[in-house]
Scaffold this active site. Structure first.
Site, PDB file in Angstrom:
ATOM      1  N   GLU A 132       0.833  -1.210   0.000  1.00 43.16           N
ATOM      2  CA  GLU A 132       0.000   0.000   0.000  1.00 43.16           C
ATOM      3  C   GLU A 132       0.870   1.263   0.000  1.00 43.16           C
ATOM      4  O   GLU A 132       0.546   2.255  -0.662  1.00 43.16           O
ATOM      5  CB  GLU A 132      -0.943  -0.006   1.216  1.00 43.16           C
ATOM      6  CG  GLU A 132      -1.880   1.192   1.204  1.00 43.16           C
ATOM      7  CD  GLU A 132      -2.802   1.257   2.408  1.00 43.16           C
ATOM      8  OE1 GLU A 132      -3.140   0.199   2.982  1.00 43.16           O
ATOM      9  OE2 GLU A 132      -3.187   2.382   2.782  1.00 43.16           O
ATOM     10  N   THR A 170      -3.725   2.678   5.539  1.00 42.01           N
ATOM     11  CA  THR A 170      -5.084   2.476   6.082  1.00 42.01           C
ATOM     12  C   THR A 170      -5.148   1.457   7.219  1.00 42.01           C
ATOM     13  O   THR A 170      -6.158   1.393   7.925  1.00 42.01           O
ATOM     14  CB  THR A 170      -6.032   1.980   4.965  1.00 42.01           C
ATOM     15  OG1 THR A 170      -5.480   0.788   4.407  1.00 42.01           O
ATOM     16  CG2 THR A 170      -6.230   3.016   3.894  1.00 42.01           C
ATOM     17  N   ASN A 230      -2.623  -5.562   8.836  1.00 46.34           N
ATOM     18  CA  ASN A 230      -3.710  -5.288   9.799  1.00 46.34           C
ATOM     19  C   ASN A 230      -3.872  -6.434  10.790  1.00 46.34           C
ATOM     20  O   ASN A 230      -4.211  -6.214  11.953  1.00 46.34           O
ATOM     21  CB  ASN A 230      -5.011  -4.952   9.071  1.00 46.34           C
ATOM     22  CG  ASN A 230      -5.709  -6.165   8.518  1.00 46.34           C
ATOM     23  OD1 ASN A 230      -6.483  -6.816   9.216  1.00 46.34           O
ATOM     24  ND2 ASN A 230      -5.424  -6.521   7.268  1.00 46.34           N
ATOM     25  N   SER A 272      -8.324  -9.721   6.012  1.00 42.82           N
ATOM     26  CA  SER A 272      -8.147 -10.571   4.819  1.00 42.82           C
ATOM     27  C   SER A 272      -8.351 -12.053   5.118  1.00 42.82           C
ATOM     28  O   SER A 272      -8.091 -12.897   4.251  1.00 42.82           O
ATOM     29  CB  SER A 272      -6.745 -10.337   4.238  1.00 42.82           C
ATOM     30  OG  SER A 272      -5.769 -10.368   5.260  1.00 42.82           O
TER      31      SER A 272
HETATM   32  O1  0CJ Z   1      -4.172  -2.473   2.277  1.00 44.22           O
HETATM   33  C1  0CJ Z   1      -5.363  -2.751   2.303  1.00 44.22           C
HETATM   34  C2  0CJ Z   1      -6.227  -2.056   1.425  1.00 44.22           C
HETATM   35  C3  0CJ Z   1      -5.904  -3.800   3.211  1.00 44.22           C
HETATM   36  C4  0CJ Z   1      -6.289  -5.046   2.526  1.00 44.22           C
HETATM   37  C5  0CJ Z   1      -6.759  -6.122   3.461  1.00 44.22           C
HETATM   38  O2  0CJ Z   1      -5.853  -6.668   4.292  1.00 44.22           O
HETATM   39  P1  0CJ Z   1      -4.467  -7.352   3.889  1.00 44.22           P
HETATM   40  O3  0CJ Z   1      -4.115  -8.292   4.952  1.00 44.22           O
HETATM   41  O4  0CJ Z   1      -4.536  -7.892   2.511  1.00 44.22           O
HETATM   42  O5  0CJ Z   1      -3.499  -6.119   3.804  1.00 44.22           O
HETATM   43  P2  0CJ Z   1      -2.614  -5.351   4.870  1.00 44.22           P
HETATM   44  O6  0CJ Z   1      -1.253  -6.011   4.844  1.00 44.22           O
HETATM   45  O7  0CJ Z   1      -2.535  -3.954   4.323  1.00 44.22           O
HETATM   46  O8  0CJ Z   1      -3.259  -5.395   6.187  1.00 44.22           O
HETATM   47 FE1  F3S Z   2     -10.121  -1.184   2.448  1.00 44.69          FE
HETATM   48 FE2  F3S Z   2      -9.701  -1.009   5.013  1.00 44.69          FE
HETATM   49 FE3  F3S Z   2     -10.269  -3.283   3.989  1.00 44.69          FE
HETATM   50  S1  F3S Z   2      -8.670   0.109   3.404  1.00 44.69           S
HETATM   51  S2  F3S Z   2      -9.418  -3.241   1.955  1.00 44.69           S
HETATM   52  S3  F3S Z   2     -11.631  -1.510   4.025  1.00 44.69           S
HETATM   53  S4  F3S Z   2      -8.816  -2.950   5.587  1.00 44.69           S
END
Ligand code: 0CJ
Ligand code: F3S
Length: 320
Positions: A132, A170, A230, A272
């Site tokens: 990101e 985010t 996250n 995720s």
């Molecule tokens: O960066 C994002 C838009 C979050 C996507 C959902 O989580 P994940 O685990 O794919 O990504 P992060 O490593 O950013 O938490």
């Molecule tokens: Fe978007 Fe937040 Fe999920 S930036 S992908 S709603 S963790």
């Protein structure tokens, strides 16, 4: 000696898929349906091993760079967002591009470009090398400096105190970010910030739920992958609230020795992580004699994002 089984499991709510992940996973599934395999995906669509493996089984091919996908192929860009060069490369390679960038990440990209156009020096709070961050920095590379910690703020140079603004990734820890912002304000009293913070609703709610759960638990398990920022933040939030916590990709990663002397376990999952993996963890505990399962709801989420226009049109064509 056999480890004991907890008597109570507290389930955090909300947990698991956010609206951006729901949409991104559905985009790959629908692209496979509409175009047929292979559908290329730039970077892991979301940072979860199970999601990636299951989409790969259905014909998605994950590449780190759009130039690793053939000319003329169908390619989905991941939820985390991509720099403008990636879009230009896809166009030059005549690829059919479906953008699964979360709309809340796109909002940050737009803020970055707006600040840069207004001549601001932008401080981005985020983790170096994270997908990101690469996408957001790419929006205005000459105007953005990256910081991760309050100490990094002290090392900033090339920032004009009269025209400095900040943005964030985010999925950061809310508390750690507040500490960085405090230091930024001390150093730059005229600091400008986005109207609403950039840490998204899903990150905020999942961290709040862990904070509510922590005082009632002897141990917290977070379902999520190592690559998921996250999800890792949820482990840290639990630890910061004096509750030991572990990140597990699935039930097979639970180490029974963690449960010695544990009466109440808290369970949550990153944005995720699919719910089926949480169900498997609950089943794992039940097999070992778990008593009560209680959901601890801190806020009800009702956020949904529409499919990208080009994919929606293609699906309508296929259905016609
Ligand atoms: O960066 C994002 C838009 C979050 C996507 C959902 O989580 P994940 O685990 O794919 O990504 P992060 O490593 O950013 O938490
Ligand atoms: Fe978007 Fe937040 Fe999920 S930036 S992908 S709603 S963790």
């Amino acid at each position: 000696m056999m480890s004991s089984s907890p008597h109570t499991l507290l389930l955090a709510a909300p947990r698991g898929f956010c609206a951006g992940v729901d949409r991104a996973v559905l985009i790959v599934e629908k692209a496979l349906e509409a175009y047929g395999a292979p559908v290329y995906v730039r970077h892991e669509i979301v940072h979860n091993t199970h999601v990636v493996n299951s989409l790969a089984d259905r014909g998605a091919v994950f590449v780190e760079d759009e130039t690793d996908a053939p000319e003329g192929s169908v390619i989905v860009f991941s939820a985390h967002g991509s720099p403008p060069e990636a879009f230009a490369n896809a166009a030059a390679r005549d690829q059919t591009l479906i953008d699964a960038t979360c709309p809340l990440v796109t909002k940050v990209h737009n803020e970055a470009r707006r600040y840069a156009t207004a001549g601001k020096d932008i401080v981005l709070i985020g983790h170096e090398g994270h997908q990101e961050v690469l996408g957001t920095m790419g929006q205005a590379p000459r105007s953005i400096s990256l910081v991760e910690t309050p100490e990094d703020v002290d090392d900033l140079d090339d920032v004009d105190p009269e025209k400095v603004a900040y943005l964030t990734q985010t999925t950061l820890s809310m508390d750690d970010t507040a500490a960085v912002v405090d230091r930024l304000r001390e150093r730059f009293p005229l600091l400008q910030q986005p109207k609403k913070g950039d840490i998204c609703y899903a990150t905020t709610n999942r961290q709040d739920a862990v904070k509510t759960l922590a005082p009632r638990c002897d141990l917290i398990l977070v379902v999520g992958s190592e690559t998921s920022s996250n999800s890792k933040r949820l482990v840290e939030v639990a630890n910061d609230h004096d509750t030991p916590a572990h990140l597990v990709d699935d039930a097979s990663h639970i180490d029974p020795s963690w449960l010695d002397g544990v009466g109440t376990v808290g369970l949550t999952s990153g944005a995720s992580a699919p719910e089926v993996l949480v169900d498997e963890v609950i089943a794992w505990f039940r097999e070992r004699g778990l008593g009560t399962v209680e959901t601890v709801m801190v806020v009800d989420e009702d956020v949904h994002f529409a499919m990208p226009g080009n994919l929606a049109r293609k699906l309508a064509e296929v259905d016609a």
